[in-house]
Design an enzyme around this catalytic site. Sequence first.
Site, PDB file in Angstrom:
ATOM      1  N   MET A 188      67.593  -7.058  32.815  1.00  0.00           N
ATOM      2  CA  MET A 188      66.905  -7.117  32.119  1.00  0.00           C
ATOM      3  C   MET A 188      66.655  -6.945  31.146  1.00  0.00           C
ATOM      4  O   MET A 188      67.927  -5.869  30.597  1.00  0.00           O
ATOM      5  CB  MET A 188      65.763  -7.048  32.687  1.00  0.00           C
ATOM      6  CG  MET A 188      64.425  -6.847  31.251  1.00  0.00           C
ATOM      7  SD  MET A 188      62.972  -6.236  31.637  1.00  0.00           S
ATOM      8  CE  MET A 188      63.578  -4.571  31.692  1.00  0.00           C
ATOM      9  N   ASN A 189      66.607  -7.385  29.880  1.00  0.00           N
ATOM     10  CA  ASN A 189      66.824  -7.042  28.019  1.00  0.00           C
ATOM     11  C   ASN A 189      65.402  -7.153  27.223  1.00  0.00           C
ATOM     12  O   ASN A 189      64.790  -6.635  27.732  1.00  0.00           O
ATOM     13  CB  ASN A 189      68.561  -7.090  27.888  1.00  0.00           C
ATOM     14  CG  ASN A 189      68.630  -9.126  27.368  1.00  0.00           C
ATOM     15  OD1 ASN A 189      68.304  -9.446  28.720  1.00  0.00           O
ATOM     16  ND2 ASN A 189      68.439  -8.864  26.252  1.00  0.00           N
ATOM     17  N   ASP A 190      65.984  -8.037  25.872  1.00  0.00           N
ATOM     18  CA  ASP A 190      64.820  -7.547  25.385  1.00  0.00           C
ATOM     19  C   ASP A 190      63.398  -8.308  25.866  1.00  0.00           C
ATOM     20  O   ASP A 190      63.076  -9.023  26.762  1.00  0.00           O
ATOM     21  CB  ASP A 190      65.072  -8.921  24.120  1.00  0.00           C
ATOM     22  CG  ASP A 190      66.249  -8.135  23.763  1.00  0.00           C
ATOM     23  OD1 ASP A 190      67.241  -7.566  23.951  1.00  0.00           O
ATOM     24  OD2 ASP A 190      66.920  -9.451  23.177  1.00  0.00           O
ATOM     25  N   ASP A 226      66.524 -15.550  17.537  1.00  0.00           N
ATOM     26  CA  ASP A 226      65.095 -14.499  17.519  1.00  0.00           C
ATOM     27  C   ASP A 226      63.949 -14.412  16.237  1.00  0.00           C
ATOM     28  O   ASP A 226      63.711 -13.980  15.835  1.00  0.00           O
ATOM     29  CB  ASP A 226      65.621 -13.149  17.307  1.00  0.00           C
ATOM     30  CG  ASP A 226      67.050 -12.842  18.511  1.00  0.00           C
ATOM     31  OD1 ASP A 226      67.235 -13.516  19.322  1.00  0.00           O
ATOM     32  OD2 ASP A 226      67.965 -11.753  17.940  1.00  0.00           O
ATOM     33  N   TRP A 271      74.051  -0.220  25.641  1.00  0.00           N
ATOM     34  CA  TRP A 271      75.488  -0.987  25.970  1.00  0.00           C
ATOM     35  C   TRP A 271      76.363   0.492  26.181  1.00  0.00           C
ATOM     36  O   TRP A 271      77.395   0.695  26.523  1.00  0.00           O
ATOM     37  CB  TRP A 271      75.480  -1.458  24.997  1.00  0.00           C
ATOM     38  CG  TRP A 271      74.921  -2.932  25.674  1.00  0.00           C
ATOM     39  CD1 TRP A 271      73.832  -3.652  23.937  1.00  0.00           C
ATOM     40  CD2 TRP A 271      75.027  -3.981  26.242  1.00  0.00           C
ATOM     41  NE1 TRP A 271      73.951  -4.491  24.913  1.00  0.00           N
ATOM     42  CE2 TRP A 271      74.718  -4.699  25.431  1.00  0.00           C
ATOM     43  CE3 TRP A 271      75.633  -3.432  27.869  1.00  0.00           C
ATOM     44  CZ2 TRP A 271      74.029  -6.011  26.138  1.00  0.00           C
ATOM     45  CZ3 TRP A 271      75.681  -5.654  28.084  1.00  0.00           C
ATOM     46  CH2 TRP A 271      74.096  -6.147  27.597  1.00  0.00           C
TER      47      TRP A 271
END
Length: 552
Positions: free
Chosen positions: A121-123, A251, A390
């Site tokens: 999962m990220n943003d 985005d 990261w």
Amino acid sequence: MQTTLQLESGTRIEIWAQGPGSLRIAIGDQIVWQVPAFANHPGFFKYQHRETCEVTVEWDRPEAILWAYSYLPGEVQHSGITVWEFDAEGITRRTGAQIDAWMHSDPNRPVMHFSPIRQWMNDPNGLCKVGDTWHMFYQFHPAGTDWGPMHWGHAISTDLFNWTHLPVFLHPEQNYWQLGATGGAFSGNAFEDRDGTRMFFYTERLPAYDLFSGYREIQKIARSGPGFEQVESLTTVIEARPDGVNHDFRDPKVWWDDNAGAYRMVLGAALDGDPAVLLYGSANLVDWDYLGPLYRAPDHFKRQGARAVECPDFFTLNGKWVLVMGFVGYTQPETGRHNLLYALVGDFVNDQFVAHSNTLQLLDFGTDFYAMQSFEAEGRQIAFAWLFNWEDRKPLGYPYSGEMSLPRELSLSEDGVLCMQPVAELEAAWPGHAIKGQGSMAVQDAPFDLQLAGPLDGTTVRASQAGLLCFEISVWNNILTITLPQDDGSIGYTADLAGAQDLRIFHDRGIIEVFAKGGAICGTRRNYQNIAPDMVDVTTEAAQTFLERTSL
């Protein structure tokens, strides 16, 4: 391997799998669905069951099934998905409280912070509130615990802390694994039109073979039914990039602008190599015109590695406009911190943003707070961010990767500084129980919340596990510092605390979130070593309140 299960009519099963391996479903001696041989790359498969009955599920390699769940469309908003876990003994199915118990049983998983059941999962994406329900969408890679072709995961909550997991909402427009490429459904926002219609704007990254150049990104609208269970239609609205934009172009954040009498959108990009936020306008949400750059970063950022602006956010607070930007690739030369998140406060007049100051406000000095997205809900501006940057990767062997920050409410201080504080809902969802004592305090494996009020200089907070450092937070000469076991001094996680009389520290199994000066100073770090402190030593002249947080 095979097992017999009862399935209800209308059950939908969604599976990501990679060969070698096979899977089939039979009713009696008749096969009703099968994949005879999975490909050597991940693929997505789905099956809808048509009658309530007993079925036989047969498979030959459990490890070929990367992620699988089922659900009943009419009930999923209440019960959530049912996760299927394949092994040599059979299939374990978990739903609702069973999923929560399985997740909470993992001693390495934070419990106050949102995380996916499995995989990457990220943003945060598409954040919104509909009635009494909060919706969180998020960047999701269902085929593994590392970044890959992007989807949108989905979860809902009534309190911003306890979440029901729903089916994957957005998929890439084609199988990028099959192409050996990355891309897919990148970040975007939920938009509610003046008539109450809701839709989602997002970026589709087309097949990409280089993470840093040479890719195409287009902007789309996804429309869905009232529960956001399934996408009903997709419309591409922007394909061409403006002159000077070579690749990063993504985005979207969309709103209706009363002054312009039209729709507006901001996009993250780079103009001739300078990180920038682009402004677009539309009369109908489908046909968009480029109006020019809303913000273009000084040359310093390009020279220090910043490739583009990511996840721009643009919203109003107390009659002022706030621009939030992530500078991907940027390394701050003075501290070594990278991929930082900044804010500017100003006015937006005639499609021009005029900042009150050219000095960017650093939103988080700890740096594990990125891709923040905020949204308005009943007069409040609420935000989440991806708790990862990261720098320190999650160790191998975890069933998932990625957490969200605590939900935060945004405000402006009297001097125009953007402030962030944990939302008020935290008190009801995770009540605090005071731990008495000063100096050294024994703690359990539970989230804790240390609040200091008064003189802070000379303060040291050291958490340890069996004598080994978990984290240390200190204030010396008005400089606040967070130190983790892996820190070697090459990066400075510090902030100027001059004038502050308040400091709040949350810890949740390796997540540290710090709030000071009324939320004007925030720092977030993610640690994977010694994440269950048994002792907290506090040296301070400030009054202290130490709370252990337990869920209801």
